[in-house]
Design an enzyme around this catalytic site. Structure first.
Site, PDB file in Angstrom:
ATOM      1  N   ASP A  57     -10.624  44.326   2.115  1.00 43.15           N
ATOM      2  CA  ASP A  57     -11.973  44.131   2.656  1.00 43.15           C
ATOM      3  C   ASP A  57     -11.916  44.373   4.169  1.00 43.15           C
ATOM      4  OD1 ASP A  57     -14.273  43.117   3.784  1.00 43.15           O
ATOM      5  OD2 ASP A  57     -14.296  41.263   2.621  1.00 43.15           O
ATOM      6  N   TYR A  88     -27.372  29.995   7.380  1.00 39.43           N
ATOM      7  CA  TYR A  88     -26.446  28.871   7.555  1.00 39.43           C
ATOM      8  C   TYR A  88     -26.952  27.859   8.573  1.00 39.43           C
ATOM      9  CZ  TYR A  88     -22.893  31.117   4.712  1.00 39.43           C
ATOM     10  OH  TYR A  88     -22.202  31.668   3.673  1.00 39.43           O
ATOM     11  N   LYS A  96     -20.429  46.466   8.221  1.00 40.60           N
ATOM     12  CA  LYS A  96     -20.580  46.046   9.620  1.00 40.60           C
ATOM     13  C   LYS A  96     -20.682  47.192  10.632  1.00 40.60           C
ATOM     14  CE  LYS A  96     -19.844  41.224   9.520  1.00 40.60           C
ATOM     15  NZ  LYS A  96     -19.169  40.580   8.395  1.00 40.60           N
ATOM     16  N   TYR A 148     -12.751  35.175   3.674  1.00 42.25           N
ATOM     17  CA  TYR A 148     -14.205  35.213   3.509  1.00 42.25           C
ATOM     18  C   TYR A 148     -14.583  36.626   3.091  1.00 42.25           C
ATOM     19  CZ  TYR A 148     -19.158  35.540   4.565  1.00 42.25           C
ATOM     20  OH  TYR A 148     -20.516  35.770   4.467  1.00 42.25           O
TER      21      TYR A 148
END
Ligand code: PLP
Length: 423
Positions: free
Chosen positions: A240, A18, A269, A146
């Site tokens: 999620d 990004y 994660k 997201y």
């Protein structure tokens, strides 16, 4: 100090995440990590406030995790998961099934969070196909959500946000709706599902906090109502927990606070304590059972090369050991209280819009951040590693962070934000 040779030689050959490569500030040369400290090549030390994108929950280089990986490295760093299984993966699958509520019992391993979401989406679509129900291929997701960067994941992100809109033309059309925070929004959500349920494979949300969408939070009651509404319409509910899983919100999983059992949950994660990539989608028994038949067509059509990598599974098992042996959730509570005490007064700084705290997440939202690069530079000068984005400055430290380190992080935020407000 001039950059080391490996940096000047190699940097022209990498493409950063990004980043507008023409204007992005040159990244810093990291040399080593330990505890909550990142040491740069020039010797400068940074106290890390964000645990490397929310992964390093026990701090960097946790000895027990490193030892487990060293052992696994000698025995079998990798073996294919097709036709062969191994102890680290099966142990981990059983432990995750034991930790997760209800019938969340079947673990499908992958390498990244995005791919675990893709797998959850494929499971949901194929679930209905296998049941002989036609036309249920769309997903409902939420504004400010997201779920990752692959095409399927981008299609369920908030289309208004800045990260993926250039791809709008090729993305699958999905339904992106408001998080049903108020009774009126809940009614609208209910009506929406009633109207469209024949097109919908599943509803997917981040629980309690929408991370990359700006750390937007909602209560366990909102999550519970959302889940009950989805299940009332007999649709699949996917949660999620890639950001929230493993203690971040104050409980092992965020769903524990709402006492719900989704049909599928995605984890990544902090799963490996931030030492290497691993993710999984865990399905309830009734999802898994819809794939059982005499026909190969009914089998789940997915299988990554490095699926269930033994090194990564060994790291995840060792990380779970630490959650069992050490008072992690107590530490999260302690961090929570300290964040509340230190960040709440920042509300009075000019330009600050909102302060939000949940578990070991502290967020300072401003009206207009203007120049994130100025803030990032100032934080590094002050010896802290923070990555403000959109309109927020946030903390998601390792749960093992010391009081002194946490004080340094919150004190620096106060100092730098005060300077920023006077610019
Ligand atoms: C980080 C994240 C993802 C994507 O995971 P990757 O490993 O970067 O692919 C998906 N969902 C949520 C909630 C995340 O925080």
């Amino acid at each position: 100090m001039t950059a080391p040779k490996w940096f000047t030689d190699g940097f022209p050959h990498v493409w950063l995440p990004y980043s507008q490569m023409q204007t992005a500030p040159t990244p810093l040369a990291a040399k080593s990590t330990q505890g909550c400290t990142i040491t740069l090549e020039d010797g400068h030390e940074l106290v890390d406030g964000i645990a490397s994108w929310w992964t390093a929950c026990h701090g960097y280089n946790p000895p027990h995790v490193i030892e487990a990986m060293k052992h696994q490295l000698d025995v079998m760093p990798h073996v294919m998961f097709g036709g062969l299984n191994h102890e680290p993966a099966l142990k981990l699958a059983k432990r995750l099934a034991d930790l997760l509520p209800g019938d969340l019992n079947r673990v499908f391993f992958v390498d990244s969070g995005s791919v675990s979401v893709e797998v959850a989406m494929k499971m949901s679509i194929q679930y209905w196909i296998n049941k002989g129900v036609k036309g249920r291929s769309k997903f409902v997701s939420f504004k400010d959500g997201y779920h990752g960067d692959t095409l399927g994941c981008m299609s369920i992100a908030d289309p208004e946000e800045g990260m993926h809109h250039v791809f709008n033309e090729v993305l699958f059309e999905q339904f992106v709706v408001d998080v049903p925070r108020s009774p009126k929004q809940l009614e609208e959500f209910d009506a929406f599902l009633a109207k469209h349920k024949d097109e919908i494979a599943g509803v997917i949300t981040e629980p309690l906090v929408q991370g990359a969408g700006g750390m937007k939070m909602f209560s366990p009651d909102v999550l519970k109502n959302m889940c009950e509404t989805v299940q009332k319409h007999e649709l699949l509910f996917i949660v999620d927990e890639i950001f929230t899983g493993f203690g971040r919100t104050g409980t092992m999983f965020a769903i524990d606070q709402a006492e719900i059992v989704p049909d599928i949950i995605c984890l990544s994660k902090a799963l490996t304590a931030g030492v290497c990539p691993l993710a999984c989608a865990v399905a309830q028994d009734h999802i898994y059972e819809a794939f059982l038949s005499e026909s190969f067509d009914d089998a789940l059509q997915h299988g990554p090369t490095y699926m269930a990598n033994p090194l990564a599974c060994a790291a995840a098992n060792a990380s779970l050991d630490l959650f069992e042996q050490e008072p992690r959730l107590e530490q999260v509570k302690h961090i929570h209280q300290k964040l509340r005490n230190a960040l709440t007064p920042l509300q009075s700084i000019k330009g600050v819009k909102d302060i939000r705290i949940l578990g070991a997440i502290g967020v300072v939202q401003v009206w207009d951040i203007k120049d994130t690069n100025w803030l990032k530079k100032r934080f590094v000068e002050e010896g802290v590693w923070l990555r403000p984005f959109r309109d927020i400055i946030y903390l998601t430290p390792a749960f093992t962070i010391s009081d002194d380190e946490l004080d340094k992080l919150t004190g620096t935020i106060e100092k730098v934000l005060t300077q920023w407000s006077e610019l």
